[in-house]
Design an enzyme around this catalytic site. Structure first.
Site, short mmCIF file in Angstrom:
data_model
loop_
_atom_site.label_atom_id
_atom_site.label_comp_id
_atom_site.label_asym_id
_atom_site.label_seq_id
_atom_site.Cartn_x
_atom_site.Cartn_y
_atom_site.Cartn_z
N ASP A 34 9.64 -11.46 -20.71
CA ASP A 34 8.56 -11.37 -21.94
C ASP A 34 9.25 -10.65 -22.91
OD1 ASP A 34 6.29 -11.99 -23.34
OD2 ASP A 34 4.97 -10.63 -22.07
N SER A 117 6.62 -14.14 -12.14
CA SER A 117 5.72 -13.18 -11.13
C SER A 117 6.74 -12.31 -10.20
CB SER A 117 4.55 -13.82 -10.22
OG SER A 117 3.48 -14.15 -10.96
N THR A 118 7.92 -12.57 -10.11
CA THR A 118 8.81 -11.85 -9.24
C THR A 118 9.32 -10.65 -9.52
OG1 THR A 118 10.84 -13.22 -9.52
CG2 THR A 118 9.28 -14.19 -7.94
N GLY A 119 9.09 -10.28 -10.89
CA GLY A 119 9.73 -8.98 -11.39
C GLY A 119 8.64 -7.85 -11.41
N1 AR6 Z 1 16.12 -14.67 -18.54
C1 AR6 Z 1 15.75 -15.10 -17.37
N2 AR6 Z 1 15.08 -14.25 -16.42
C2 AR6 Z 1 14.90 -12.98 -16.85
C3 AR6 Z 1 15.33 -12.41 -17.74
C4 AR6 Z 1 15.89 -13.24 -18.93
N3 AR6 Z 1 16.38 -12.77 -20.21
N4 AR6 Z 1 14.79 -11.04 -18.13
C5 AR6 Z 1 14.16 -10.91 -16.80
N5 AR6 Z 1 14.17 -11.74 -16.09
P1 AR6 Z 1 9.34 -10.23 -15.17
P2 AR6 Z 1 6.73 -10.88 -13.99
C6 AR6 Z 1 13.66 -12.31 -14.65
O1 AR6 Z 1 9.12 -8.89 -14.65
O2 AR6 Z 1 7.19 -10.51 -12.62
C7 AR6 Z 1 6.17 -8.32 -18.46
O3 AR6 Z 1 5.89 -7.04 -18.71
C8 AR6 Z 1 13.42 -11.05 -13.86
O4 AR6 Z 1 14.86 -10.33 -13.23
O5 AR6 Z 1 9.84 -10.53 -16.50
O6 AR6 Z 1 6.20 -12.19 -13.89
C9 AR6 Z 1 5.07 -9.10 -18.92
O7 AR6 Z 1 4.38 -8.71 -19.96
C10 AR6 Z 1 12.49 -11.75 -12.95
O8 AR6 Z 1 13.35 -12.26 -11.91
O9 AR6 Z 1 7.87 -10.83 -15.07
C11 AR6 Z 1 3.85 -8.97 -17.74
O10 AR6 Z 1 3.11 -7.77 -18.04
C12 AR6 Z 1 11.90 -12.75 -13.55
O11 AR6 Z 1 12.40 -12.86 -14.72
C13 AR6 Z 1 4.79 -8.80 -16.38
O12 AR6 Z 1 6.02 -8.45 -17.08
C14 AR6 Z 1 10.29 -12.30 -13.97
O13 AR6 Z 1 10.19 -11.08 -13.96
C15 AR6 Z 1 4.96 -9.93 -15.82
O14 AR6 Z 1 5.79 -9.73 -14.80
#
Ligand code: AR6
Length: 171
Positions: A34, A117-119
């Site tokens: 995000d 959702s996996t981060g």
């Molecule tokens: N390109 C592709 N994937 C990515 C990138 C990128 N540039 N950067 C990170 N990822 P997360 P969530 C991966 O935490 O779990 C935010 O603060 C990352 O490694 O981004 O849905 C929002 O505002 C992981 O595999 O999203 C929400 O509050 C994946 O994207 C919350 O995090 C998702 O990780 C959402 O959490």
């Protein structure tokens, strides 16, 4: 023939019709993917997102891509993992399904997803991969607009999980 492609990379660099953002319910930016999308798209994105006044988990909203190579950004808050008995799988399915439905409505042929959702939201990777790929495959079977869906994995562990889930699905 529409297809799923699992790749490793940074979703903000992709020149596709739409990229999907793993947002939160405020739609006002955050960390992870995000944060990366908001930084790369520029401040106009936050102005556009503010107009929605938030978005429920599993729903989706669409904005222009602004400074990104992608034409559109589809924002969806995935579920926060709370042990698996709080409707997480259904909500994650909804995030993928509603994002694809919005993409099709806007005539997008190529769509890229991060691993929603996996981060920060701590959804177990293997289970998330199964929900993601099953939902995408079912959608593609019944839809003629979206041709290619890229599953964009940021790190090797995520890539392996999605590759394995894909093999299971095609057994
Ligand atoms: N390109 C592709 N994937 C990515 C990138 C990128 N540039 N950067 C990170 N990822 P997360 P969530 C991966 O935490 O779990 C935010 O603060 C990352 O490694 O981004 O849905 C929002 O505002 C992981 O595999 O999203 C929400 O509050 C994946 O994207 C919350 O995090 C998702 O990780 C959402 O959490």
């Amino acid at each position: 023939m529409n297809k799923i492609k699992i790749i490793q990379g940074d979703i903000t660099t992709l020149k596709v019709d739409a990229i999907v953002n793993a947002a939160n319910t405020t739609l006002r930016g955050g960390g992870g993917v995000d944060g990366a999308i908001h930084r790369a798209a520029g401040p106009e994105l936050d102005v556009a997102c503010a107009r929605f006044h938030g978005c429920n988990t599993g729903e989706a909203r669409i904005t222009p891509g602004f400074r990104l190579p992608a034409r559109y950004i589809i924002h969806t808050p995935g579920p926060f993992w709370q042990g698996g008995h709080h409707g997480e799988a259904q909500l994650l399915h909804n995030s993928y399904y509603n994002s694809l439905a919005l993409a099709a409505q806007q005539h997008c042929e190529t769509v890229a997803f991060p691993s929603i959702s996996t981060g920060v939201y701590a959804y177990p990777l293997d289970q998330a991969a199964e929900v993601a790929l099953t939902t995408i495959a079912d959608f593609l079977k019944n839809n003629q607009v979206v041709q290619t869906v890229f599953m964009v994995c940021f790190d090797p562990r995520t890539l392996t999980a999605y590759q394995q889930a894909y093999q299971e699905l095609n057994r």
